[in-house]
Design a protein around this motif. Structure first.
Motif, PDB file in Angstrom:
ATOM      1  N   GLN A 196       0.834  -1.202   0.000  1.00 50.28           N
ATOM      2  CA  GLN A 196       0.000   0.000   0.000  1.00 50.28           C
ATOM      3  C   GLN A 196       0.876   1.263   0.000  1.00 50.28           C
ATOM      4  O   GLN A 196       0.581   2.238  -0.683  1.00 50.28           O
ATOM      5  N   VAL A 197       1.946   1.215   0.770  1.00 51.75           N
ATOM      6  CA  VAL A 197       2.806   2.392   0.937  1.00 51.75           C
ATOM      7  C   VAL A 197       3.766   2.582  -0.246  1.00 51.75           C
ATOM      8  O   VAL A 197       3.963   3.706  -0.722  1.00 51.75           O
ATOM      9  N   TYR A 198       4.336   1.473  -0.721  1.00 56.83           N
ATOM     10  CA  TYR A 198       5.378   1.542  -1.766  1.00 56.83           C
ATOM     11  C   TYR A 198       4.911   2.300  -3.022  1.00 56.83           C
ATOM     12  O   TYR A 198       5.621   3.204  -3.489  1.00 56.83           O
ATOM     13  N   PRO A 199       3.728   1.971  -3.601  1.00 54.10           N
ATOM     14  CA  PRO A 199       3.303   2.686  -4.819  1.00 54.10           C
ATOM     15  C   PRO A 199       3.132   4.193  -4.599  1.00 54.10           C
ATOM     16  O   PRO A 199       3.433   4.987  -5.486  1.00 54.10           O
ATOM     17  N   LEU A 200       2.669   4.568  -3.393  1.00 55.37           N
ATOM     18  CA  LEU A 200       2.452   5.992  -3.100  1.00 55.37           C
ATOM     19  C   LEU A 200       3.777   6.756  -3.055  1.00 55.37           C
ATOM     20  O   LEU A 200       3.895   7.846  -3.603  1.00 55.37           O
ATOM     21  N   LEU A 201       4.773   6.131  -2.386  1.00 53.06           N
ATOM     22  CA  LEU A 201       6.090   6.785  -2.297  1.00 53.06           C
ATOM     23  C   LEU A 201       6.788   6.792  -3.653  1.00 53.06           C
ATOM     24  O   LEU A 201       7.512   7.729  -3.987  1.00 53.06           O
ATOM     25  N   SER A 202       6.550   5.742  -4.425  1.00 52.47           N
ATOM     26  CA  SER A 202       7.139   5.650  -5.771  1.00 52.47           C
ATOM     27  C   SER A 202       6.589   6.755  -6.675  1.00 52.47           C
ATOM     28  O   SER A 202       7.335   7.417  -7.409  1.00 52.47           O
ATOM     29  N   ASP A 203       5.261   6.973  -6.611  1.00 57.38           N
ATOM     30  CA  ASP A 203       4.625   8.041  -7.403  1.00 57.38           C
ATOM     31  C   ASP A 203       5.144   9.406  -6.974  1.00 57.38           C
ATOM     32  O   ASP A 203       5.412  10.279  -7.808  1.00 57.38           O
ATOM     33  N   LEU A 204       5.266   9.601  -5.654  1.00 57.96           N
ATOM     34  CA  LEU A 204       5.758  10.873  -5.124  1.00 57.96           C
ATOM     35  C   LEU A 204       7.189  11.136  -5.577  1.00 57.96           C
ATOM     36  O   LEU A 204       7.524  12.231  -6.036  1.00 57.96           O
TER      37      LEU A 204
END
Length: 209
Positions: free
Chosen positions: A137-145
């Motif tokens: 859940q966290v990884y894709p959000l940080l990757s996009d950021l």
């Protein structure tokens, strides 16, 4: 003995137009060089350049049958005027107008990326508040950021947010998809996101105006 260049009024007019076209190309070349060397101001350059372009367009339209190619005309009369050909034929607008258009397009693009970065910051922080702490859940959000921050040219390579997101992504990459951040890790990540967001807002041009 007088040598006549023309046989009738029509021919005379054609040669006069050729001479005027030659003069416009030469004048534009000199103007472009003067502008590049800062010999004249941007406003003076733009006014004169617009006049020359307007004269050129009118004349080129008149001569379209006898001079189908301006480049060939320049070659025929051994005119070494690449800047003038670019300005009159290729661009068709003064360099100052071109620069303003590029700056406006760049500003529009940057504004869209800034909005994307803000959205990604807020989404990541809100997700942690909602206890979405699993790696997948966290990884894709940080990757996009991280990707959106890297697209923004005004941020230096050592910008706090870039470095911290890279560190977190590297840490998460070593964990399993179903693994979850501990309460302490989630708290630290939220703190890093908030700190990076504040630094990001402060780094923007005209911040606070």
């Amino acid at each position: 003995m007088e040598v006549k260049l023309w046989n009738d009024k029509r021919e005379r007019e054609m040669y006069e137009n050729f001479a005027e076209l030659y003069a416009i190309i030469k004048a534009t070349e000199k103007l472009e060089k003067a502008y590049v060397r800062d010999i004249i101001s941007s406003s003076e350059y733009e006014t004169e350049c617009q006049k020359l372009i307007a004269h050129f367009k009118t004349l080129a339209s008149t001569l379209k049958d006898t001079v189908p190619s301006i480049e060939r005309f320049a070659d025929t009369y051994k005119m070494d005027c690449p800047a003038a050909i670019n300005r009159l034929v290729t661009s068709g607008v003064p360099a100052t107008v071109e620069h303003r258009a590029v700056a406006a397009a760049s500003a529009t693009t940057s504004a869209a990326i800034v909005a994307e970065c803000v959205q990604n910051f807020i989404t990541a922080m809100d997700s942690l508040k909602l206890n979405m702490v699993a790696v997948d859940q966290v990884y894709p959000l940080l990757s996009d950021l991280s990707a959106s921050l890297n697209k923004l040219g005004i941020l230096p390579p050592d910008f706090e947010g870039k470095i911290k997101m890279k560190e977190w992504i590297s840490r998460l990459a070593k964990m399993g998809a179903a693994d979850e951040l501990t309460e302490q890790q989630a708290r630290q990540l939220h703190f890093d996101l908030e700190s990076s967001y504040n630094s990001f807002m402060a780094a923007l041009p005209n911040a606070g105006t």
